[in-house]
Motif scaffolding. Structure first.
Motif, PDB file in Angstrom:
ATOM      1  N   SER A  31      63.588  30.750  -9.935  1.00 10.91           N
ATOM      2  CA  SER A  31      63.856  31.835  -8.990  1.00 10.91           C
ATOM      3  C   SER A  31      63.631  33.167  -9.703  1.00 10.91           C
ATOM      4  O   SER A  31      63.799  33.265 -10.913  1.00 10.91           O
ATOM      5  CB  SER A  31      65.289  31.762  -8.475  1.00 10.91           C
ATOM      6  N   ILE A  32      63.256  34.180  -8.937  1.00 17.09           N
ATOM      7  CA  ILE A  32      62.957  35.500  -9.488  1.00 17.09           C
ATOM      8  C   ILE A  32      63.874  36.528  -8.834  1.00 17.09           C
ATOM      9  O   ILE A  32      64.058  36.521  -7.616  1.00 17.09           O
ATOM     10  CB  ILE A  32      61.499  35.923  -9.194  1.00 17.09           C
ATOM     11  N   LYS A  33      64.399  37.425  -9.660  1.00 14.82           N
ATOM     12  CA  LYS A  33      65.151  38.567  -9.143  1.00 14.82           C
ATOM     13  C   LYS A  33      64.391  39.821  -9.557  1.00 14.82           C
ATOM     14  O   LYS A  33      64.175  40.063 -10.739  1.00 14.82           O
ATOM     15  CB  LYS A  33      66.565  38.595  -9.733  1.00 14.82           C
ATOM     16  N   TRP A  54      57.053  30.054  -4.189  1.00 11.76           N
ATOM     17  CA  TRP A  54      56.421  31.368  -4.321  1.00 11.76           C
ATOM     18  C   TRP A  54      55.247  31.228  -5.293  1.00 11.76           C
ATOM     19  O   TRP A  54      55.174  30.265  -6.053  1.00 11.76           O
ATOM     20  CB  TRP A  54      57.403  32.438  -4.810  1.00 11.76           C
ATOM     21  N   SER A  55      54.342  32.210  -5.261  1.00 11.24           N
ATOM     22  CA  SER A  55      53.205  32.269  -6.183  1.00 11.24           C
ATOM     23  C   SER A  55      53.124  33.676  -6.754  1.00 11.24           C
ATOM     24  O   SER A  55      53.321  34.656  -6.030  1.00 11.24           O
ATOM     25  CB  SER A  55      51.889  31.963  -5.465  1.00 11.24           C
ATOM     26  N   PHE A  56      52.807  33.777  -8.050  1.00  9.69           N
ATOM     27  CA  PHE A  56      52.637  35.057  -8.729  1.00  9.69           C
ATOM     28  C   PHE A  56      51.161  35.194  -9.071  1.00  9.69           C
ATOM     29  O   PHE A  56      50.583  34.295  -9.690  1.00  9.69           O
ATOM     30  CB  PHE A  56      53.510  35.092  -9.989  1.00  9.69           C
ATOM     31  N   MET A  57      50.554  36.305  -8.640  1.00  6.71           N
ATOM     32  CA  MET A  57      49.111  36.484  -8.772  1.00  6.71           C
ATOM     33  C   MET A  57      48.770  37.877  -9.278  1.00  6.71           C
ATOM     34  O   MET A  57      49.590  38.778  -9.214  1.00  6.71           O
ATOM     35  CB  MET A  57      48.448  36.283  -7.415  1.00  6.71           C
ATOM     36  N   GLN A  58      47.534  38.010  -9.747  1.00  9.55           N
ATOM     37  CA  GLN A  58      46.948  39.324 -10.015  1.00  9.55           C
ATOM     38  C   GLN A  58      45.518  39.289  -9.487  1.00  9.55           C
ATOM     39  O   GLN A  58      44.784  38.332  -9.750  1.00  9.55           O
ATOM     40  CB  GLN A  58      46.946  39.672 -11.501  1.00  9.55           C
ATOM     41  N   HIS A  59      45.144  40.315  -8.756  1.00  6.02           N
ATOM     42  CA  HIS A  59      43.810  40.394  -8.126  1.00  6.02           C
ATOM     43  C   HIS A  59      43.522  39.139  -7.310  1.00  6.02           C
ATOM     44  O   HIS A  59      42.381  38.669  -7.270  1.00  6.02           O
ATOM     45  CB  HIS A  59      42.718  40.611  -9.176  1.00  6.02           C
ATOM     46  N   GLY A  60      44.529  38.566  -6.681  1.00  8.51           N
ATOM     47  CA  GLY A  60      44.351  37.374  -5.852  1.00  8.51           C
ATOM     48  C   GLY A  60      44.203  36.076  -6.612  1.00  8.51           C
ATOM     49  O   GLY A  60      44.059  35.018  -6.014  1.00  8.51           O
ATOM     50  N   GLU A  61      44.239  36.122  -7.940  1.00  7.27           N
ATOM     51  CA  GLU A  61      44.112  34.922  -8.771  1.00  7.27           C
ATOM     52  C   GLU A  61      45.499  34.456  -9.209  1.00  7.27           C
ATOM     53  O   GLU A  61      46.306  35.250  -9.701  1.00  7.27           O
ATOM     54  CB  GLU A  61      43.258  35.207 -10.012  1.00  7.27           C
ATOM     55  N   LEU A  62      45.756  33.172  -9.071  1.00  7.26           N
ATOM     56  CA  LEU A  62      47.050  32.600  -9.413  1.00  7.26           C
ATOM     57  C   LEU A  62      47.324  32.721 -10.912  1.00  7.26           C
ATOM     58  O   LEU A  62      46.487  32.337 -11.741  1.00  7.26           O
ATOM     59  CB  LEU A  62      47.111  31.122  -9.005  1.00  7.26           C
ATOM     60  N   ILE A  63      48.485  33.253 -11.263  1.00  8.97           N
ATOM     61  CA  ILE A  63      48.977  33.263 -12.643  1.00  8.97           C
ATOM     62  C   ILE A  63      49.899  32.061 -12.829  1.00  8.97           C
ATOM     63  O   ILE A  63      49.748  31.283 -13.761  1.00  8.97           O
ATOM     64  CB  ILE A  63      49.717  34.573 -12.954  1.00  8.97           C
ATOM     65  N   THR A  64      50.850  31.920 -11.913  1.00  6.47           N
ATOM     66  CA  THR A  64      51.772  30.779 -11.937  1.00  6.47           C
ATOM     67  C   THR A  64      52.457  30.695 -10.586  1.00  6.47           C
ATOM     68  O   THR A  64      52.342  31.594  -9.757  1.00  6.47           O
ATOM     69  CB  THR A  64      52.811  30.909 -13.079  1.00  6.47           C
ATOM     70  N   ASP A  65      53.174  29.610 -10.384  1.00  6.74           N
ATOM     71  CA  ASP A  65      54.022  29.507  -9.197  1.00  6.74           C
ATOM     72  C   ASP A  65      55.287  28.754  -9.581  1.00  6.74           C
ATOM     73  O   ASP A  65      55.416  28.268 -10.714  1.00  6.74           O
ATOM     74  CB  ASP A  65      53.299  28.900  -7.995  1.00  6.74           C
ATOM     75  N   ALA A  66      56.212  28.670  -8.665  1.00  6.54           N
ATOM     76  CA  ALA A  66      57.520  28.086  -8.948  1.00  6.54           C
ATOM     77  C   ALA A  66      57.418  26.657  -9.468  1.00  6.54           C
ATOM     78  O   ALA A  66      58.224  26.237 -10.301  1.00  6.54           O
ATOM     79  CB  ALA A  66      58.394  28.131  -7.701  1.00  6.54           C
ATOM     80  N   VAL A 136      68.800  30.071   0.435  1.00 10.69           N
ATOM     81  CA  VAL A 136      67.941  30.981   1.180  1.00 10.69           C
ATOM     82  C   VAL A 136      66.637  31.141   0.415  1.00 10.69           C
ATOM     83  O   VAL A 136      66.630  31.241  -0.804  1.00 10.69           O
ATOM     84  CB  VAL A 136      68.660  32.347   1.287  1.00 10.69           C
ATOM     85  N   GLN A 137      65.493  31.161   1.104  1.00 10.04           N
ATOM     86  CA  GLN A 137      64.219  31.269   0.397  1.00 10.04           C
ATOM     87  C   GLN A 137      64.043  32.638  -0.262  1.00 10.04           C
ATOM     88  O   GLN A 137      63.569  32.723  -1.372  1.00 10.04           O
ATOM     89  CB  GLN A 137      63.056  30.983   1.327  1.00 10.04           C
TER      90      GLN A 137
END
Length: 149
Positions: A31-33, A54-66, A136-137
């Motif tokens: 989880s991210i705060k 959730w997904s964490f991206m830069q310039h639409g490219e996936l860096i990582t996800d949960a 809660v999501q």
């Protein structure tokens, strides 16, 4: 209180208040705060809490996800978790530049340098009892004022 990604009316005023503010982050498991703080005569703090998926991206490219978060029972959990957490370093002292509620009830959060967190509508994931959410999501907590000392 109903906490759904599609509840734009409930959270848009809070998100709008965070736009343009510098943020920092913390990770709790997967989880991210995202924390926001404003100082003046009163210290104001607010945050966005994001649970999987959730997904964490830069310039639409996936860096990582949960789902890439190492499992806490893995033998090499501590170094792997630390390495995984380092992927989020760009969010520290970043600026929250905006958000986008999509028609499919998913949400995009935008940050400086084209970083983005995408929170999909939970129903987009397979119907699997193991994926049932007990939490809660995501939600946003508005700025709360405290006296500074």
């Amino acid at each position: 209180m109903d906490y759904t990604v599609s509840d734009r009316q409930q959270y848009e005023p809070i998100l709008r208040d965070f736009v343009g503010k510098t943020c920092s982050h913390s990770i709790a498991c997967n989880s991210i705060k995202i924390r926001f703080e404003a100082r003046g005569q009163l210290k104001r703090q607010g945050y966005i809490w994001i649970d999987p998926p959730w997904s964490f991206m830069q310039h639409g490219e996936l860096i990582t996800d949960a789902s890439f978060c190492p499992h806490y029972e893995d033998i090499d959990y501590n170094p792997r978790f630390k390495e995984w957490c380092n992927l989020f370093h760009p969010l520290n002292q970043s600026v929250f530049t905006g958000y986008e509620f999509l028609e499919d009830s998913s949400l995009n959060l935008f940050f400086h340098d084209s970083y983005q967190i995408h929170i999909p509508k939970y129903e987009d994931y397979p119907d699997d009892e193991d994926l049932e959410l007990w939490y809660v999501q995501w939600y946003a907590n508005p700025f709360q004022e405290e006296e500074t000392s």
